[in-house]
Motif scaffolding. Structure first.
Motif, PDB file in Angstrom:
ATOM      1  N   UNK A   9      15.560  82.432  41.523  1.00  0.00           N
ATOM      2  CA  UNK A   9      15.823  83.827  41.691  1.00  0.00           C
ATOM      3  C   UNK A   9      15.193  84.772  40.728  1.00  0.00           C
ATOM      4  N   UNK A  10      14.883  84.199  39.584  1.00  0.00           N
ATOM      5  CA  UNK A  10      13.896  84.974  38.898  1.00  0.00           C
ATOM      6  C   UNK A  10      12.545  85.418  39.515  1.00  0.00           C
ATOM      7  N   UNK A  11      11.869  84.169  40.118  1.00  0.00           N
ATOM      8  CA  UNK A  11      10.824  84.474  40.654  1.00  0.00           C
ATOM      9  C   UNK A  11      10.905  85.319  42.155  1.00  0.00           C
ATOM     10  N   UNK A  13      20.731  69.854  36.496  1.00  0.00           N
ATOM     11  CA  UNK A  13      19.754  70.869  36.329  1.00  0.00           C
ATOM     12  C   UNK A  13      19.454  71.956  37.739  1.00  0.00           C
ATOM     13  N   UNK A  14      20.136  71.687  38.791  1.00  0.00           N
ATOM     14  CA  UNK A  14      20.047  72.295  39.938  1.00  0.00           C
ATOM     15  C   UNK A  14      20.298  73.841  39.818  1.00  0.00           C
ATOM     16  N   UNK A  15      21.303  74.229  39.214  1.00  0.00           N
ATOM     17  CA  UNK A  15      21.697  75.359  39.033  1.00  0.00           C
ATOM     18  C   UNK A  15      20.655  76.297  38.030  1.00  0.00           C
ATOM     19  N   UNK A  16      20.250  75.464  37.164  1.00  0.00           N
ATOM     20  CA  UNK A  16      19.143  76.401  36.125  1.00  0.00           C
ATOM     21  C   UNK A  16      17.945  76.431  37.204  1.00  0.00           C
ATOM     22  N   UNK A  17      17.560  75.551  37.635  1.00  0.00           N
ATOM     23  CA  UNK A  17      16.089  75.632  38.431  1.00  0.00           C
ATOM     24  C   UNK A  17      16.416  76.786  39.515  1.00  0.00           C
ATOM     25  N   UNK A  43      17.845  96.574  38.372  1.00  0.00           N
ATOM     26  CA  UNK A  43      17.147  96.644  39.493  1.00  0.00           C
ATOM     27  C   UNK A  43      15.795  97.696  39.491  1.00  0.00           C
ATOM     28  N   UNK A  44      16.071  98.614  38.399  1.00  0.00           N
ATOM     29  CA  UNK A  44      15.206  99.602  38.219  1.00  0.00           C
ATOM     30  C   UNK A  44      14.120  99.215  37.169  1.00  0.00           C
ATOM     31  N   UNK A  45      14.228  97.827  36.959  1.00  0.00           N
ATOM     32  CA  UNK A  45      13.009  97.126  36.123  1.00  0.00           C
ATOM     33  C   UNK A  45      12.730  97.891  34.715  1.00  0.00           C
ATOM     34  N   UNK A  46      13.583  98.832  34.276  1.00  0.00           N
ATOM     35  CA  UNK A  46      13.284  99.380  33.103  1.00  0.00           C
ATOM     36  C   UNK A  46      13.625  98.526  32.007  1.00  0.00           C
ATOM     37  N   UNK A  47      14.331  97.445  31.870  1.00  0.00           N
ATOM     38  CA  UNK A  47      14.437  96.345  31.160  1.00  0.00           C
ATOM     39  C   UNK A  47      14.390  94.950  31.677  1.00  0.00           C
ATOM     40  N   UNK A  48      14.212  93.869  31.138  1.00  0.00           N
ATOM     41  CA  UNK A  48      14.032  92.632  31.776  1.00  0.00           C
ATOM     42  C   UNK A  48      15.312  92.193  32.210  1.00  0.00           C
ATOM     43  N   UNK A  49      15.451  91.483  33.361  1.00  0.00           N
ATOM     44  CA  UNK A  49      16.506  90.658  33.925  1.00  0.00           C
ATOM     45  C   UNK A  49      16.797  89.444  33.183  1.00  0.00           C
ATOM     46  N   UNK A  50      17.789  88.781  33.585  1.00  0.00           N
ATOM     47  CA  UNK A  50      18.254  87.432  32.772  1.00  0.00           C
ATOM     48  C   UNK A  50      18.839  86.633  33.861  1.00  0.00           C
ATOM     49  N   UNK A  51      18.148  85.432  33.965  1.00  0.00           N
ATOM     50  CA  UNK A  51      18.649  84.564  34.944  1.00  0.00           C
ATOM     51  C   UNK A  51      19.273  83.255  34.332  1.00  0.00           C
ATOM     52  N   UNK A  52      20.445  82.812  34.774  1.00  0.00           N
ATOM     53  CA  UNK A  52      21.104  81.605  34.092  1.00  0.00           C
ATOM     54  C   UNK A  52      22.130  81.065  35.149  1.00  0.00           C
ATOM     55  N   UNK A  53      22.247  79.584  34.616  1.00  0.00           N
ATOM     56  CA  UNK A  53      23.318  79.057  35.673  1.00  0.00           C
ATOM     57  C   UNK A  53      24.721  79.467  35.236  1.00  0.00           C
ATOM     58  N   UNK A  54      25.595  79.265  36.388  1.00  0.00           N
ATOM     59  CA  UNK A  54      27.009  80.012  35.964  1.00  0.00           C
ATOM     60  C   UNK A  54      27.602  79.115  35.174  1.00  0.00           C
ATOM     61  N   UNK A  55      27.432  77.703  35.216  1.00  0.00           N
ATOM     62  CA  UNK A  55      28.215  77.092  34.401  1.00  0.00           C
ATOM     63  C   UNK A  55      27.919  77.097  32.723  1.00  0.00           C
ATOM     64  N   UNK A  56      28.810  76.590  31.986  1.00  0.00           N
ATOM     65  CA  UNK A  56      28.908  76.780  30.510  1.00  0.00           C
ATOM     66  C   UNK A  56      28.120  75.473  29.849  1.00  0.00           C
ATOM     67  N   UNK A  80      29.836  73.795  39.715  1.00  0.00           N
ATOM     68  CA  UNK A  80      29.117  74.819  39.162  1.00  0.00           C
ATOM     69  C   UNK A  80      27.645  74.372  38.866  1.00  0.00           C
ATOM     70  N   UNK A  81      27.577  73.164  38.975  1.00  0.00           N
ATOM     71  CA  UNK A  81      26.257  72.346  38.737  1.00  0.00           C
ATOM     72  C   UNK A  81      25.176  73.044  39.589  1.00  0.00           C
ATOM     73  N   UNK A  82      25.661  73.606  40.642  1.00  0.00           N
ATOM     74  CA  UNK A  82      24.761  74.136  41.929  1.00  0.00           C
ATOM     75  C   UNK A  82      25.118  75.472  41.945  1.00  0.00           C
ATOM     76  N   UNK A  83      25.324  76.170  40.995  1.00  0.00           N
ATOM     77  CA  UNK A  83      25.591  77.760  41.017  1.00  0.00           C
ATOM     78  C   UNK A  83      24.584  78.558  39.931  1.00  0.00           C
TER      79      UNK A  83
END
Length: 355
Positions: A302-304, A293-297, A267-280, A257-260
């Motif tokens: 993905x955000x970019x 920190x790789x999953x977060x980075x 997709x319509x960009x009507x609202x902001x999208x959210x980007x997060x690592x899968x781990x807890x 999960x540290x790499x996830x």
């Protein structure tokens, strides 16, 4: 040049540690490329906030977040707070109110990371998980509590619109990347009503993509196939629950999960999208500076990509691969002894070399 406004929710446990490294990498890009600039605002909406205010975010929290271009999220969860509260009072409201109906989860074996499987080919597939309804719907209840007759009902909500918009996004992705097959995760032989509708709508959507074949695979068999031949998959479209389980299984096949990473997309960009690592939030290692920190980075990459900067996302991914392949700065989960901030620093250095 566009100056992006990023809302940052570090959360609990290791969340603040990994988010710090994600922001560090984004800042390295901004320092090297004048065409990419961003401002970040941090919101300390976490379990400490809940213990003080009896809510996970302010009443106007969603109205505040909707003005941002994207949300960078860490992790939530604290032993002092019941597990369902951070999910249903913070994560779920953001996903549902902002119509983030696509949960995008890349499963990719990076060079230098060993899989627990002996695999001849390359593991590189995407799970497109329905993210706004399905099995994770707050519909149901309990009766006759604390008696022998106690019962619980949890309703699954599947709508034609929900399935159609998710599957269309997955088929569009497959078409764009010249992928000829999409696997539909189902269990319609046993869950005849909700999964029956799911299959029908996926097939109807697939009929508009003549060059793409849709293959129905029952979820139990699909889990086995992912272990037996993960390299044979490219795109999987799945319900909320099925996608959650399959992507965690996939993560285990490619390093944990540290790499996830994941993206909760509107997709319509009507609202902001959210980007997060899968781990807890991993409270057992919180404060030890050893979280990966790789999953977060990668979530930042993905955000970019979502913001239209595929060029910078590619640089981040190649920089991650550079550090992993070098093998000298890795956290304990990858067999190393490096600290969280040391991995972040190494990726920043790799970014500067590639800019």
């Amino acid at each position: 040049m566009k100056n992006y406004n990023i809302a940052v929710l570090p959360g609990d446990g290791i969340g603040p540690d990994v988010v710090k490294e994600g922001l560090k990498v984004l800042q390295a890009l901004a320092d090297a490329d004048a065409s990419f600039q961003f401002d970040s605002t941090t919101f300390e909406w976490n379990s400490d906030f809940y213990l003080k205010h009896k809510r996970m975010m302010p009443e106007e929290g969603l109205d505040t977040l909707k003005n941002y271009d994207a949300i960078l999220f860490g992790a939530v969860g604290d032993p002092r707070v019941p597990e369902h509260i951070p999910i249903w009072e913070l994560i779920m409201p953001i996903r549902k109110y902002f119509k983030q109906y696509v949960n995008l989860r890349p499963i990719k074996k990076l060079p230098g990371v060993n899989s627990p499987l002996k695999v001849d080919g390359n593991i590189d597939f995407y799970v497109f998980r329905e993210n706004a309804e399905g099995e994770y719907s707050n519909s149901g209840g309990r009766l006759y509590q604390q008696t022998n007759e106690e019962l619980a009902i949890q309703n699954t909500v599947i709508t034609r619109q929900g399935v159609e918009r998710l599957s269309r996004y997955a088929f569009d992705y497959a078409e764009k990347h010249n992928i000829g097959e999409v696997v539909n995760a189902t269990k319609s032989n046993a869950i005849i009503h909700s999964m029956g509708l799911w299959d029908e709508v996926v097939k109807e959507t697939a009929s508009e993509y003549e060059e793409i074949k849709v293959v129905d695979v029952y979820i139990d068999a699909l889990a086995a196939h992912l272990v037996q031949r993960p390299e044979s998959f490219d795109v999987i479209v799945a319900s909320n629950l099925f996608g959650d389980i399959l992507s965690d299984l996939g993560a285990a096949l490619v390093g944990g999960l540290g790499l996830s990473p994941s993206g909760n997309l509107n997709p319509e960009r009507e609202f902001p999208s959210m980007f997060e690592p899968v781990h807890g939030s991993a409270p057992d290692i919180s404060g030890k500076n050893i979280a990966n920190p790789i999953a977060q980075i990668w979530s930042g990459a993905l955000m970019l990509e979502h913001l239209g900067r595929e060029d910078l996302a590619g640089i981040v991914m190649r920089s991650i691969e550079d550090v992993i392949e070098a093998g000298s700065v890795l956290t304990p989960d990858l067999g190393g002894t490096a600290h969280t901030d040391e991995v972040g620093d190494a990726i920043v250095q790799a970014v500067h070399k590639r800019m």
